[in-house]
Design a protein around this motif. Structure first.
Motif, PDB file in Angstrom:
ATOM      1  N   LEU A  65      -3.292   2.125  -3.851  1.00 51.32           N
ATOM      2  CA  LEU A  65      -2.631   3.421  -3.950  1.00 51.32           C
ATOM      3  C   LEU A  65      -3.626   4.512  -3.555  1.00 51.32           C
ATOM      4  O   LEU A  65      -4.693   4.650  -4.156  1.00 51.32           O
ATOM      5  CB  LEU A  65      -2.132   3.649  -5.382  1.00 51.32           C
ATOM      6  N   PHE A  66      -3.268   5.289  -2.540  1.00 50.05           N
ATOM      7  CA  PHE A  66      -4.099   6.410  -2.086  1.00 50.05           C
ATOM      8  C   PHE A  66      -3.562   7.688  -2.733  1.00 50.05           C
ATOM      9  O   PHE A  66      -2.388   8.041  -2.534  1.00 50.05           O
ATOM     10  CB  PHE A  66      -4.061   6.533  -0.565  1.00 50.05           C
ATOM     11  N   ILE A  74      -6.997   2.009  -7.012  1.00 52.11           N
ATOM     12  CA  ILE A  74      -6.729   3.437  -6.811  1.00 52.11           C
ATOM     13  C   ILE A  74      -7.831   4.016  -5.938  1.00 52.11           C
ATOM     14  O   ILE A  74      -9.015   3.956  -6.286  1.00 52.11           O
ATOM     15  CB  ILE A  74      -6.661   4.179  -8.159  1.00 52.11           C
ATOM     16  N   ILE A  75      -7.456   4.573  -4.800  1.00 52.68           N
ATOM     17  CA  ILE A  75      -8.405   5.128  -3.834  1.00 52.68           C
ATOM     18  C   ILE A  75      -8.139   6.625  -3.713  1.00 52.68           C
ATOM     19  O   ILE A  75      -7.008   7.043  -3.435  1.00 52.68           O
ATOM     20  CB  ILE A  75      -8.265   4.446  -2.456  1.00 52.68           C
ATOM     21  N   TYR A  76      -9.184   7.416  -3.935  1.00 50.22           N
ATOM     22  CA  TYR A  76      -9.033   8.873  -3.935  1.00 50.22           C
ATOM     23  C   TYR A  76      -9.304   9.441  -2.541  1.00 50.22           C
ATOM     24  O   TYR A  76     -10.248   9.034  -1.865  1.00 50.22           O
ATOM     25  CB  TYR A  76      -9.977   9.497  -4.957  1.00 50.22           C
ATOM     26  N   VAL A  77      -8.473  10.386  -2.144  1.00 53.77           N
ATOM     27  CA  VAL A  77      -8.526  10.963  -0.802  1.00 53.77           C
ATOM     28  C   VAL A  77      -8.686  12.475  -0.915  1.00 53.77           C
ATOM     29  O   VAL A  77      -8.033  13.117  -1.754  1.00 53.77           O
ATOM     30  CB  VAL A  77      -7.241  10.636  -0.014  1.00 53.77           C
ATOM     31  N   SER A 115       3.376   4.071 -12.813  1.00 52.38           N
ATOM     32  CA  SER A 115       4.542   3.294 -12.363  1.00 52.38           C
ATOM     33  C   SER A 115       4.210   2.389 -11.180  1.00 52.38           C
ATOM     34  O   SER A 115       4.976   1.471 -10.883  1.00 52.38           O
ATOM     35  CB  SER A 115       5.688   4.239 -11.964  1.00 52.38           C
ATOM     36  N   ALA A 116       3.074   2.650 -10.496  1.00 49.51           N
ATOM     37  CA  ALA A 116       2.767   1.934  -9.261  1.00 49.51           C
ATOM     38  C   ALA A 116       2.656   0.432  -9.479  1.00 49.51           C
ATOM     39  O   ALA A 116       3.192  -0.367  -8.695  1.00 49.51           O
ATOM     40  CB  ALA A 116       1.472   2.487  -8.650  1.00 49.51           C
ATOM     41  N   THR A 127       0.851  -1.189   0.000  1.00 50.81           N
ATOM     42  CA  THR A 127       0.000   0.000   0.000  1.00 50.81           C
ATOM     43  C   THR A 127       0.888   1.241   0.000  1.00 50.81           C
ATOM     44  O   THR A 127       1.833   1.341   0.785  1.00 50.81           O
ATOM     45  CB  THR A 127      -0.922   0.026   1.233  1.00 50.81           C
ATOM     46  N   ALA A 128       0.593   2.184  -0.898  1.00 46.51           N
ATOM     47  CA  ALA A 128       1.414   3.384  -1.024  1.00 46.51           C
ATOM     48  C   ALA A 128       0.532   4.630  -0.967  1.00 46.51           C
ATOM     49  O   ALA A 128      -0.677   4.571  -1.227  1.00 46.51           O
ATOM     50  CB  ALA A 128       2.211   3.359  -2.322  1.00 46.51           C
TER      51      ALA A 128
END
Length: 489
Positions: free
Chosen positions: A136-137, A154-157, A127-128, A103-104
């Motif tokens: 990925l947040f 892909i999770i948006y914050v 690149s993730a 998780t990044a």
């Protein structure tokens, strides 16, 4: 015990893993960032501390060490803010949830705890997956066409507080952005239509071949013969971009902090001849893309070619050959893609009227030779088509049956599709290596003999012979022929 949070750094448009390590020690109250941080990264500690003021963390008699690993890579930009904040919350026990190693976190923080977008977010996301990231947040940016990537969540914050609640097992995040789609078919061009260009049928045919095979072109002729007009219409016959090419171009324009006029069309860049070498090739203390990279998968038009500094033109030799440019600086060495079609125009002499029918040329042979030598032989050798144009009588009638740019573009697209299918990748004939030319574009023994005899007679270099080979293949593609025909050669 130190806490490790994953993030992503950028080196050009290539991402590399960055581990944000947090450790608290007894000592004078302070936050120290190590690991070759740039100015924007050093300032991150102030933004992070302000964003964490509502979490009740007691920094009294605590010395917080933030290490950005790998320590030998220079870190730029505020993209590690969120990872630092999550690491500090985890280190002080405020965040209880388990954060897996796959998780990044990417994003900048405002003083109020809002997660903000950063320059280079698209190449970082692309690149993730290559780096083994599963979740990925990221902050949401409506100007970046983020696509769904298989194998990457892909999770948006929007706010740090919501992110902490989510990681602690609370509710979901409030931001659900609309699904974006790249416009693959938006290739209409508002410029000059080839149907409106009077005469110059040979030049228009040559530009069609150039667009179909990705061949470089140089137009030479006196003022007013139509060089700039043909160049303005050339983007209208270029084929649409593939999805991967579009995303790569968006990444380059985002890093250069420049707006991209259209996603579906190949870019068209036309720098003035007074532009510096750095602006054309790329560079700076933190190297950014130049005009040749902003023209990636598109057209770089150099008008008045001989007026560009000779040193700048010679810098184009390596990108024209390899399709990429490597910029080396004391702090970093980055490589940017630069697969562009070079379209250039120049006068035949300083006064411009050598060979003209309506004006006398006032230049001496020595002046003409010196002017033409401004474009070196190695640069000319990398140009596939050299067109000598003459002025056109504007009183002649325009052909009613002349093909429009839309008609030519359809033929170019069919020829490109044939090349992609034959090569097994998005690659034009002009980009093939010598070995690929020999294996994928075979000639008969009679054709080889004809080409070699002509090369000896004209004193052609090996590169020119390969150039003829590729051009013949493109002409055959436009005719729909499976093999290179004798007529095309």
């Amino acid at each position: 015990m130190a806490v490790a949070i994953q993030s992503i750094g950028l080196k050009g448009i290539e991402g590399y893993p960055v581990t944000v390590e947090i450790e608290k020690l007894d000592g004078v109250e302070s936050v120290v960032v190590v690991g070759l941080p740039g100015a924007a990264v050093k300032e991150s500690k102030e933004r992070v501390l302000a964003a964490l003021k509502g979490f009740g963390i007691n920094f009294t008699d605590r010395r917080v060490i933030v290490n950005l690993s790998p320590a030998e890579e220079k870190k730029h930009g505020p993209m590690f803010d969120v990872a630092m904040a999550i690491g500090i919350l985890k280190c002080f026990g405020t965040l209880k949830g388990v954060i897996p190693d796959d998780t990044a976190f990417i994003g900048s923080l405002s003083l109020t705890g809002k997660v903000q977008s950063i320059r280079g977010i698209l190449p970082a996301i692309m690149s993730a997956k290559k780096l083994g990231i599963k979740r990925l947040f990221v902050p949401y940016n409506c100007n970046v066409p983020i696509q769904e990537i298989e194998g990457l969540e892909i999770i948006y914050v929007e706010y740090l507080m919501e992110l902490v609640d989510h990681l602690s097992g609370g509710g979901g995040l409030s931001l659900v952005p609309p699904k974006t789609e790249l416009a693959l078919d938006q290739c209409s061009f508002p410029g000059v239509d080839f149907k409106e260009v009077i005469g110059q049928e040979k030049a228009k045919r040559a530009l069609e071949v150039a667009a179909a095979g990705g061949h470089n072109v140089m137009m030479i002729g006196p003022p007013g013969c139509g060089k700039s007009l043909l160049a303005e219409g050339f983007p209208s016959i270029m084929p649409k971009l593939e999805l991967e090419s579009q995303l790569e171009n968006v990444s380059l324009y985002e890093l250069a902090n420049t707006s991209l006029s259209s996603l579906g069309r190949p870019p068209f860049r036309s720098p003035h001849h007074s532009a510096s070498a750095v602006s054309i090739i790329g560079g700076g203390s933190n190297p950014t893309p130049g005009e040749i990279s902003l023209a990636n998968h598109g057209v770089l038009f150099l008008d008045e070619l001989a007026e560009f500094p000779k040193k700048t033109l010679d810098m184009l030799r390596q990108p024209l050959e390899s399709g990429r440019v490597t910029i080396s600086r004391a702090q970093a060495t980055v490589t940017y893609p630069a697969k562009f079609l070079l379209l250039s125009a120049m006068n035949p002499c300083p006064c411009g009227y050598l060979g003209a029918t309506t004006h006398y040329c006032t230049c001496s042979p020595k002046q003409v030779q010196a002017y033409q030598n401004k474009v070196s032989g190695p640069v000319q050798d990398r140009i596939d088509i050299i067109l000598h144009l003459t002025p056109v009588n504007l009183q002649q009638e325009r052909k009613e049956d002349a093909p429009s740019s839309s008609d030519i573009q359809k033929r170019v697209q069919v020829a490109r599709d044939l090349q992609y299918k034959r090569h097994g990748k998005v690659c034009c004939n002009a980009e093939l290596s010598i070995e690929e030319v020999r294996t994928m574009i075979p000639l008969t023994e009679e054709q080889k003999s004809f080409l070699q005899n002509r090369a000896v007679k004209e004193n052609w270099s090996n590169r020119v012979q390969m150039k003829m080979h590729r051009l013949a293949r493109t002409i055959s593609d436009l005719r729909g022929e499976e093999a290179v025909s004798d007529e095309a050669l």
